[in-house]
Design an enzyme around this catalytic site. Structure first.
Site, PDB file in Angstrom:
ATOM      1  CB  THR A 171      -0.899  -0.253   1.345  1.00 20.30           C
ATOM      2  OG1 THR A 171      -1.653  -1.180   1.274  1.00 20.30           O
ATOM      3  CG2 THR A 171      -1.955   1.142   1.243  1.00 20.30           C
ATOM      4  CE  LYS A 195      -4.746  -3.203   2.370  1.00 19.77           C
ATOM      5  NZ  LYS A 195      -3.274  -3.508   1.974  1.00 19.77           N
ATOM      6  CE  LYS A 209       3.211   1.613   4.571  1.00 21.63           C
ATOM      7  NZ  LYS A 209       1.934   1.280   3.623  1.00 21.63           N
TER       8      LYS A 209
END
Length: 307
Positions: A106, A182, A254
């Site tokens: 991702t 995602k 993140k």
């Protein structure tokens, strides 16, 4: 949406797995049950483990990728993706025309679309395939993978994807579509973990039995996958060794950063996701970045109330 079936061996098909860490090695081992697998890692110990699993190892990523039909990458962020492909020791020059790069991390839409455009110049396609599931599921071919790629790239990557995924969802026909879905997925996951942490901390503060509380919540309308999965690990977060690290807290630093950046760029308010992001940032600042993400409960309640 597709689910995988038993695959017959196709040793004429070669996939290179670059990075043989906690996820890379079980994925490579799984792929070796049906395909020819090349592997590379900077750690000699990981190369030895790969060789023991029947994987042919190489001294560089470029050597491992040369001649491969597919290259599987799991990187930390967009900068690392660019470095692996186009840096001083980048593998892009070694890729044969017609090959695909299967990107399983991702990293956000922009990073993937930029890389896809550069690879296309040398007739290599990018398969945007972020995945969910831990090392055990990777080794069993039980991952959830969402894919954005052209039909031609999907066809080339099919042997790899079907061996790794129990649930394979084609969500779009171009790189970036997988990252977009995602990103939405990670918004929910990050918020659900943060909400579960608040709930379990409140149960502690109210003097409730921890295990009974978790069982009761999972039996009712408040149940969620993340509560059921992370809740038991939150019960271990205050132990001396903490919970086993299955997903690091700094991964959600993140990922929630990608979520809130995407929201800002589209002009969409996401106040709940923004609040959850702050909890993960606080956890990282408190030295919990390498801990399991269930340790976010310690951000809400640094000291656990006595039972």
């Amino acid at each position: 949406m597709q689910t995988n079936t038993e695959n017959t061996a196709n040793t004429a098909y070669t996939v290179a797995v670059l990075g043989l860490g906690a996820m890379g090695l079980p994925m490579a081992t799984r792929l070796a049950t049906g395909l020819t697998v090349h592997g590379f890692d900077i750690a000699a110990a990981r190369l030895e483990l790969a060789e023991a699993a029947g994987i042919k190892t190489f001294g560089s990523g470029a050597d491992a990728a040369a001649g491969a039909d597919a290259v599987l990458l799991a990187v930390r962020n967009g900068a690392q993706l660019n470095d692996v492909l186009f840096g001083d020791a980048g593998i892009a020059p070694a890729l044969k025309p017609g090959a695909v790069v299967v990107m399983t991390s991702t990293v956000g839409v922009a990073a993937v679309t930029d890389v896809a455009a550069r690879l296309a110049e040398q007739q290599v396609e990018l398969v945007d395939a972020p995945l969910s599931g831990g090392p055990v599921r990777a080794g069993e071919g039980d991952l959830l993978i969402v894919v954005g790629a052209t039909e031609a790239a999907q066809a080339t990557a099919k042997p790899v994807l079907e061996l790794l995924a129990s649930t394979l969802s084609i969500v779009g026909d171009k790189p970036g579509d997988g990252q977009a879905l995602k990103t939405v997925n990670q918004l929910l996951c990050g918020v659900h973990i943060a909400a579960a942490a608040e709930a379990m901390a409140l149960a502690d503060a109210l003097g409730l039995d921890r295990e009974k509380t978790l069982d009761a919540l999972q039996a009712g309308a408040a149940a969620s996958f993340m509560l059921g999965n992370r809740g038991p690990r939150m019960l271990q977060a205050y132990d001396e060794e903490g919970a086993e690290v299955l997903s690091r807290l700094d991964i959600f630093v993140k990922d929630m950063g990608i979520v809130t950046k995407a929201a800002r760029e589209t002009g969409l308010p996401t106040p709940v996701a923004a609040a959850a992001e702050q909890l993960y940032l606080l956890g990282q600042a408190a030295g919990l970045g390498a801990a399991d993400d269930s340790a976010v409960v310690k951000v809400v309640a640094p000291v656990r109330p006595a039972p």
